[in-house]
Design a protein around this motif. Structure first.
Motif, PDB file in Angstrom:
ATOM      1  N   ARG A  36      32.790   3.133  67.356  1.00  0.00           N
ATOM      2  CA  ARG A  36      32.538   2.036  66.437  1.00  0.00           C
ATOM      3  C   ARG A  36      31.117   2.105  65.886  1.00  0.00           C
ATOM      4  O   ARG A  36      30.146   2.231  66.633  1.00  0.00           O
ATOM      5  CB  ARG A  36      32.769   0.690  67.142  1.00  0.00           C
ATOM      6  CG  ARG A  36      34.025  -0.023  66.660  1.00  0.00           C
ATOM      7  CD  ARG A  36      34.297  -1.242  67.511  1.00  0.00           C
ATOM      8  NE  ARG A  36      35.030  -0.879  68.721  1.00  0.00           N
ATOM      9  CZ  ARG A  36      35.219  -1.699  69.751  1.00  0.00           C
ATOM     10  NH1 ARG A  36      34.714  -2.917  69.719  1.00  0.00           N
ATOM     11  NH2 ARG A  36      35.906  -1.305  70.794  1.00  0.00           N
ATOM     12  N   LYS A  89      42.730  -2.856  62.208  1.00  0.00           N
ATOM     13  CA  LYS A  89      41.912  -1.816  61.582  1.00  0.00           C
ATOM     14  C   LYS A  89      42.500  -0.445  61.859  1.00  0.00           C
ATOM     15  O   LYS A  89      42.990  -0.165  62.964  1.00  0.00           O
ATOM     16  CB  LYS A  89      40.480  -1.874  62.108  1.00  0.00           C
ATOM     17  CG  LYS A  89      39.570  -0.825  61.483  1.00  0.00           C
ATOM     18  CD  LYS A  89      38.154  -0.915  62.015  1.00  0.00           C
ATOM     19  CE  LYS A  89      37.263   0.161  61.387  1.00  0.00           C
ATOM     20  NZ  LYS A  89      35.873   0.109  61.912  1.00  0.00           N
ATOM     21  N   GLU A  90      42.439   0.420  60.876  1.00  0.00           N
ATOM     22  CA  GLU A  90      42.899   1.807  61.005  1.00  0.00           C
ATOM     23  C   GLU A  90      41.764   2.641  61.594  1.00  0.00           C
ATOM     24  O   GLU A  90      40.651   2.654  61.071  1.00  0.00           O
ATOM     25  CB  GLU A  90      43.299   2.315  59.623  1.00  0.00           C
ATOM     26  CG  GLU A  90      43.959   3.659  59.615  1.00  0.00           C
ATOM     27  CD  GLU A  90      44.468   4.014  58.222  1.00  0.00           C
ATOM     28  OE1 GLU A  90      43.951   4.986  57.645  1.00  0.00           O
ATOM     29  OE2 GLU A  90      45.365   3.315  57.721  1.00  0.00           O
ATOM     30  N   GLU A 123      42.853  -9.349  63.740  1.00  0.00           N
ATOM     31  CA  GLU A 123      42.355  -8.390  62.748  1.00  0.00           C
ATOM     32  C   GLU A 123      42.846  -6.987  63.099  1.00  0.00           C
ATOM     33  O   GLU A 123      42.727  -6.535  64.237  1.00  0.00           O
ATOM     34  CB  GLU A 123      40.829  -8.415  62.724  1.00  0.00           C
ATOM     35  CG  GLU A 123      40.230  -7.431  61.732  1.00  0.00           C
ATOM     36  CD  GLU A 123      38.717  -7.381  61.807  1.00  0.00           C
ATOM     37  OE1 GLU A 123      38.122  -6.560  61.087  1.00  0.00           O
ATOM     38  OE2 GLU A 123      38.123  -8.157  62.609  1.00  0.00           O
TER      39      GLU A 123
END
Length: 643
Positions: free
Chosen positions: A106, A63-64, A61
């Motif tokens: 996060r 993600k930016e 996966e």
């Protein structure tokens, strides 16, 4: 398979278009690892050159990390690098617009952790013992003097309480904290040296409050360049030094420096940007390392006990931004037939996994020209190096007896280097029937300190001689048309280009990308990092102002007798637009064919897709008019005065 069509060189129709180059290609940089992910940087021309941090988990996966409008790019030393840091579940990055450091944790919103103000930050590390970052800061708040560089600590809480840890040197880089958090190592250097001339490696104890005790130098000096200090997992300090004339790996233990490698090869790089990495610790007793020999990269494993090297058999000729972790190494790699890519190597099986390519273009390799590494004689009984790309396109061939035009490329730096990896901006020319010679003139990296130092006091002379003699060497071999020799270059390579066109009569046309034409103006106006660079390349200023004037193309336009096109970013702080504009005006007055293509919003190097496309097509159009060949595609004309 159809037989190739006979058509004049330069007029071949190519599938490698400017649209293809910018829409399907990104820049890749700075790799980082965490326990569960791989990170890298992408420079996206289609987003105005925005730099984006990507995170790829073990399950694939992606993600930016910094969505628009955030642009992860620092302006320390103007060239930047080292713009982000991964620490646990957080990523810290410098944002280009305001140059503040931001934290992406996060599950929470992105927040600034440094105060507003004219400060820049780079090359950060994580101090887990004290919940802070340690990094290089460049202070531009006092406009009456040059910027001030220091090492600083920055708490995570966003309080803005930035504390200076080390100061007094002109430049700092590579702060590295020992595994127990009790010792800090870093590099410094001072005017007039550049980091590839002479740096010092320092070490100091870190007390309970986070301040540094008495610092002591352990390696380096005015004639020794230190690169990439790193602490091993058990607390031994490693670093790369060119004390033997070649950048090799060393370590400091029991207060003594000892060699780990002793090769006529380059384990180090010129520190034009922060965040470079050529080695990493996979474990306590194993280093994964890349080195360059004769311009080609190799990847090896080093046993820290025996110092034995074991080479990996990889299909790449250029490897950089190396990181390693238990059982794997991740790096950016490329070859003559493979675009740059973020690659993961399983160290136990040797399996390679491509995580991200700079381009997903799939094309018949018969459209690609493969470089030939050549060594040719130049002035003073010396030899120089280059990569020669013959004109090649599977659909076309040149007429009998006709030889192709040659485009000589002079790289920037000038203490940098070119390599033989797949570059569509080179294939753009060769697939249209224009041969390319990419020159690693004397002064370039990859060939040892002595080769690098041959440019000392000789910039504008030996680099020019090597470009001229490289072209003549190919003429003597019967490879290219002596009446259609052109030269192009950007930045320092732009100066070499303009000097070759001005002081020699070999080239019949040229293209300067934000090139230097007035060395005295450069010495007076350029930024701090390079403000004394010319002391080494030419001589001390103003004491040797005579040399600056004698080698500046702007003062010898009467000797220039061929067409030139200029490309310039109007926000360039390294080589201001006035340099190009003065040269254009001088050629205009002389009646020589000249074209000027300025770009709003661009700095030193073009990052926006529309400008990259325009520059490529405009340069091709310029050569077609000068050398008299028809174009296979329609190109928006540019104004060429005096033609």
């Amino acid at each position: 398979m159809l037989a190739p069509i006979e058509k004049p060189y330069g007029s071949w129709k190519s599938p490698i278009t400017p649209d293809l180059i910018v829409s399907e290609t990104i820049g890749l940089g700075q790799v980082a690892l965490s326990k569960d992910a791989v990170y890298w940087m992408e420079m996206r021309p289609t987003e105005g050159g925005r730099s984006v941090i990507l995170r790829r988990t073990r399950n694939g996966e992606i993600k930016e990390i910094n969505p628009p409008p955030y642009n992860a790019r620092t302006r320390v030393h103007e060239y930047g690098g080292g713009a982000y840091l991964v620490a646990g579940d957080s990523v810290f990055f410098a944002n280009f617009e305001d140059q503040r450091l931001y934290r992406h944790q996060r599950g929470t919103a992105i927040q600034p952790i440094t105060p507003e103000g004219d400060y820049r930050y780079a090359d950060a590390i994580f101090d887990g013992v004290r919940n802070r970052l340690i990094c290089v800061r460049e202070d531009h708040t006092d406009k009456t003097r040059e910027a001030v560089n220091t090492l600083v600590s920055i708490p995570f809480d966003g309080s803005g309480q930035v504390s200076v840890l080390a100061s007094g040197a002109d430049f700092y880089s590579s702060p590295r904290l020992s595994p127990d958090g009790n010792r800090l190592a870093w590099l410094t250097w001072n005017h007039p040296h550049m980091p590839w001339d002479g740096t010092e490696l320092w070490v100091a104890q870190v007390d309970g409050a986070g301040s540094l005790g008495e610092a002591k130098p352990i390696a380096g000096g005015s004639s020794e360049s230190i690169f990439q200090p790193e602490w091993s997992p058990e607390g031994t300090l490693y670093f790369i030094s060119d004390r033997t004339g070649w950048w090799n790996l060393y370590r400091w233990r029991e207060e003594q420096v000892e060699a780990v490698t002793q090769m006529t090869a380059e384990f180090g790089l010129p520190q034009w940007v922060f965040g470079l990495s050529t080695y990493a610790f996979e474990s306590v007793d194993r280093i994964i390392c890349t080195y360059s020999s004769k311009g080609v990269s190799h990847l090896v494993s080093i046993d820290t006990t025996t110092c034995a090297l074991e080479e990996f058999d990889l299909p790449y000729t250029e490897i950089g931004f190396l990181q390693a972790q238990s059982g794997r190494a991740v790096f950016i790699a490329a070859s003559p037939t493979e675009f740059p890519a973020v690659v993961q190597l399983d160290l136990s099986t040797g399996d390679l996994e491509v995580l991200r390519r700079a381009s997903e273009i799939t094309m018949d390799p018969d459209y690609f020209s493969i470089a030939e590494a050549i060594q040719f004689p130049t002035e003073g009984g010396a030899f120089s190096h280059a990569f020669f790309y013959p004109a090649r396109n599977k659909d076309f061939m040149g007429p009998p007896g006709e030889r192709p035009p040659l485009l000589v490329v002079s790289h920037g730096g000038p203490t940098a280097a070119t390599d033989n990896t797949l570059d569509l901006k080179i294939q753009y020319w060769t697939s249209r029937g224009i041969a390319v010679l990419d020159v690693n003139y004397r002064g370039s990296t990859h060939y040892g300190r002595e080769y690098r130092r041959q440019l000392g006091g000789q910039w504008g002379l030996v680099d020019v001689d090597d470009c001229v003699n490289g072209a003549l060497y190919l003429v003597q071999r019967g490879e290219v048309d002596p009446e259609r020799l052109a030269i192009r270059g950007g930045s320092a390579g732009g100066f070499t280009t303009l000097a070759a066109l001005t002081f020699h009569e070999v080239f019949k046309a040229g293209a300067s990308y934000y090139g230097v034409s007035d060395l005295e103006a450069l010495a007076k106006e350029t930024h701090k990092f390079e403000s004394r660079y010319l002391d080494h390349l030419i001589g001390p200023y103003p004491e040797r102002a005579d040399l600056y004037a004698a080698r500046s193309p702007i003062y010898a336009v009467d000797r220039l007798s061929c067409p030139v096109i200029f490309f310039q970013g109007l926000e360039d702080k390294i080589v201001p637009p006035e340099q190009a504009e003065q040269m254009v005006e001088a050629l205009r007055r002389k009646g020589l064919p000249v074209a000027y293509v300025p770009f709003e919003g661009e700095q030193h190097g073009f990052r926006r897709s529309e400008n990259i496309k325009r520059a490529l097509s405009a340069e091709l159009y310029f050569y077609s008019r000068v050398f008299g060949f028809d174009l296979a595609e329609e190109i928006e004309p540019i104004a060429i005065e005096n033609l």
